[in-house]
Structures are given as structure tokens and as C-alpha cells.
Write an enzyme that holds these catalytic residues in place. Sequence first.
Site, PDB file in Angstrom:
ATOM      1  N   TYR A  76       0.839  -1.198   0.000  1.00 52.32           N
ATOM      2  CA  TYR A  76       0.000   0.000   0.000  1.00 52.32           C
ATOM      3  C   TYR A  76       0.873   1.247   0.000  1.00 52.32           C
ATOM      4  CZ  TYR A  76      -4.378   2.523   0.887  1.00 52.32           C
ATOM      5  OH  TYR A  76      -5.484   3.331   0.778  1.00 52.32           O
ATOM      6  N   ARG A 116     -18.537  -8.535 -13.024  1.00 55.58           N
ATOM      7  CA  ARG A 116     -18.016  -9.715 -13.710  1.00 55.58           C
ATOM      8  C   ARG A 116     -19.078 -10.804 -13.766  1.00 55.58           C
ATOM      9  NH1 ARG A 116     -12.729 -11.461 -10.586  1.00 55.58           N
ATOM     10  NH2 ARG A 116     -14.023 -10.851  -8.805  1.00 55.58           N
ATOM     11  N   ASP A 117     -19.058 -11.577 -14.845  1.00 53.94           N
ATOM     12  CA  ASP A 117     -19.945 -12.734 -14.931  1.00 53.94           C
ATOM     13  C   ASP A 117     -19.556 -13.740 -13.846  1.00 53.94           C
ATOM     14  OD1 ASP A 117     -21.928 -14.375 -15.779  1.00 53.94           O
ATOM     15  OD2 ASP A 117     -21.006 -14.907 -17.694  1.00 53.94           O
ATOM     16  N   ARG A 118     -20.539 -14.463 -13.332  1.00 57.71           N
ATOM     17  CA  ARG A 118     -20.307 -15.391 -12.219  1.00 57.71           C
ATOM     18  C   ARG A 118     -21.457 -16.378 -12.132  1.00 57.71           C
ATOM     19  NH1 ARG A 118     -19.357 -11.519  -7.842  1.00 57.71           N
ATOM     20  NH2 ARG A 118     -18.679 -10.227  -9.591  1.00 57.71           N
ATOM     21  N   GLY A 133      -9.197   2.528  -7.822  1.00 58.88           N
ATOM     22  CA  GLY A 133      -8.712   1.199  -7.473  1.00 58.88           C
ATOM     23  C   GLY A 133      -8.211   0.493  -8.717  1.00 58.88           C
ATOM     24  N   PHE A 161      -8.403   9.199  -7.506  1.00 61.00           N
ATOM     25  CA  PHE A 161      -8.939   9.620  -6.210  1.00 61.00           C
ATOM     26  C   PHE A 161      -8.517   8.636  -5.129  1.00 61.00           C
ATOM     27  CE2 PHE A 161     -12.168   9.735  -2.848  1.00 61.00           C
ATOM     28  CZ  PHE A 161     -12.083  11.079  -2.511  1.00 61.00           C
ATOM     29  N   LYS A 197     -18.835  -8.122   2.896  1.00 65.19           N
ATOM     30  CA  LYS A 197     -17.726  -7.531   3.639  1.00 65.19           C
ATOM     31  C   LYS A 197     -17.603  -8.200   4.996  1.00 65.19           C
ATOM     32  CE  LYS A 197     -16.722  -3.231   3.019  1.00 65.19           C
ATOM     33  NZ  LYS A 197     -15.330  -3.357   2.510  1.00 65.19           N
TER      34      LYS A 197
END
Length: 358
Positions: free
Chosen positions: A77, A199-201, A269, A293, A353
Site C-alpha cells: 500500500y 463480472r460474470d459469475r 482502485g 482519487f 464484507k
Amino acid sequence: MGLFRGVRPLLAAFLRPLSASAPARSLALVYERHGEPARVLQLKDQERAELGHFGVHVKMLAAPVNPADINMIQGTYALLPDLPAVGGNEGVGQVVEIGSHVTSLKPGDWVIPIDAPVGTWRTDAVLSEGSLLKIPRNIPLLCAATLSVNPCTAYRMLADFETLEPGDSIIQNAANSGVGQAVIQIAAALGIKTINVIRDRPNLQELVHRLTSLGADHVVTEEMLRKPEMNDLFKKVPKPRLALNCVGGRSTTDMLRHIQQKGTMVTYGGMAKQPVTVPVSAFIFKDVKLHGFWMTQWKKNQTQNKDRLTGMILNLCDLIHKGQLTAPVCTEVPLKDYQIALEASMRPFTSSKQILVM
């Protein structure tokens, strides 16, 4: 006398803890070197710092496991604490005791850390008054624990780069992430349409339903971005003025194809660990603007303007009170079972999360 001479030292050692208070302790997830979290993190019993005149004793209530926390432990990081360090940079705690010179907080208040790194993966901490921000106690615990990173990131990106009006649209990838879910809800509250890329899943329809229930207007897969059917979508909603990128690589390039003339893309990200590639045509013929950002840097820039940070937090809490902003899908894990939370947070296609509960 010889008998009593031998007993006195033992008696003194036994009585000593009764006359001097034992040091306060805290359980904390500590790492002494960088590496994979499951290997380098250890749950340790630590001596807690003294309160002093300006300290605030905070009992941590809950703290999430964020990607930035993992990267910090790995040593990759942009901001790294001195080692040894306690993991975690977000969470909510309750004030237990304050130093004699602390004026803005009182016992019982709920607080969140203003900045990173702070070390929230522990039961107790003594922190400075200036490093904490008071929040309302009447919001759900999981909302409070996940308030200071993802919703703030979503809020700032929607507010700071384009002047969006009701009816305008934005496009974002990683729409099922914590930031993505917050973007959907805040945008819906503002009347802004969202095109959400995932994303496909295997459980695609289940995820589409969940995002739609949060207020998502359109949910598409990364593969669909490259299909002619996108033209039909833009008959229902205007082309986006703002694109939010958390992935990089081809996903970013494909989003740029659909952005409006003079639109803006904000990168916050890089989940694909691939560079952002921009077609020359996007610069020349569309005159797009590219920005990065980082919420941590934004907060550092507010050191002389704490009111702006406080105002944003209160606005987000108001959305929570109105039922327009909820916590992301969460899984609560006791601190002692931290290995389970770490493993789950690093699993592919994870939409829940992990929250360490103290």
C-alpha cells in the site's frame, strides 16, 4: 527470625499487585513484518497506552476488513505504518474514558477514526482526540463500522468531479464492491441513473437482483459492454458524464467507449492489477478527463477544514436515517476467528464484507 526472613520477600511479592494497579490490557491483531495476512497476523495481549491529559480510551465495537488493510499488511500500500503495527483502519468504537483536557468527546459517544493508519482490529485503544470523529449513536452498528471509507469515497466521487443533475447517468465497474453499493444508493437518492458493471459469475442473477434492490437502474456484465445491445440501453438512459473505475485493464477501456463527450473518468482502485489503457480517440475526439482519487489523501487535505469532513459524515448519516443508505452485505466474525474473515475477504467473487466484532 530466619524463618520470617524467608517469608517476608514472598509476602511482599504477593501484596505488591494489591497496592499498584495492574497495567490495562487489550487484545489486538498485530503484525511484526509484511507478508500474507494469514501468516503474519497474530492475536496478542498488549498493554494499553496511558490515557494522559489528551487521550481518549475507545472500546472498539466493530471493524471491517478492507482491501487496503490487506495491502497494508502485505506491504504494497502507498501508506505503511511503523512495525510492529495493529491491522485495520476503519471501524466504530465507544468512548470509555477521556483525558482531563479533552473537550469534544464524552464517555458513551460513538467515534470513528479520521485517518489511517490507526489499527482498529483490537478490543481497546487510547487515541488522540484529534484523530477521532463523533458520529450519531442512532445509526445501525454495521453502518457505523463501514461509514468512513466506502460511503465517503462514493460521496466525494459523485460530488467533486462533475456537476451532476437529476436524470444524468454515471457508469461504474466493480459495482458489487462496498464503494459500488454506496454509489448506487447515493446516486439513487440524488435522482442520478447508474449503469453498473460486474463480472460474470455463477450466481449472476442473484447479484443483479441485489443491486437492483439497492436502486441500480441497469446492471451489465463486462462482456456486455462490448456488445451492440449497449446502444439499446442508451435509448433509455443518457450516456454517462462520469465513469468510476476500480478495476483497470480492459474493463476501463470498454467503459470509456460509452462515456459522454467531455466526460470524466475517476480511477480509485485497480482490482485487475492491469494498467489503465485509454484509446487516443477518447482524448482527441471526446476530450475526456482522467482523474485519480484516494480517500486517505482527501482526508489529509482537510486537516485545516474539519467541518467539511464532519458535514459529509452527517449528510451520509442523514441518508442512513432516511433508509436511503445501508451497510454493504456483511458477515460478522468474532475477533478470535479472524482467520475465517481474512480467508473470506480474499476469496474471488466475494460480495460480503467481513466485519470483525469485538
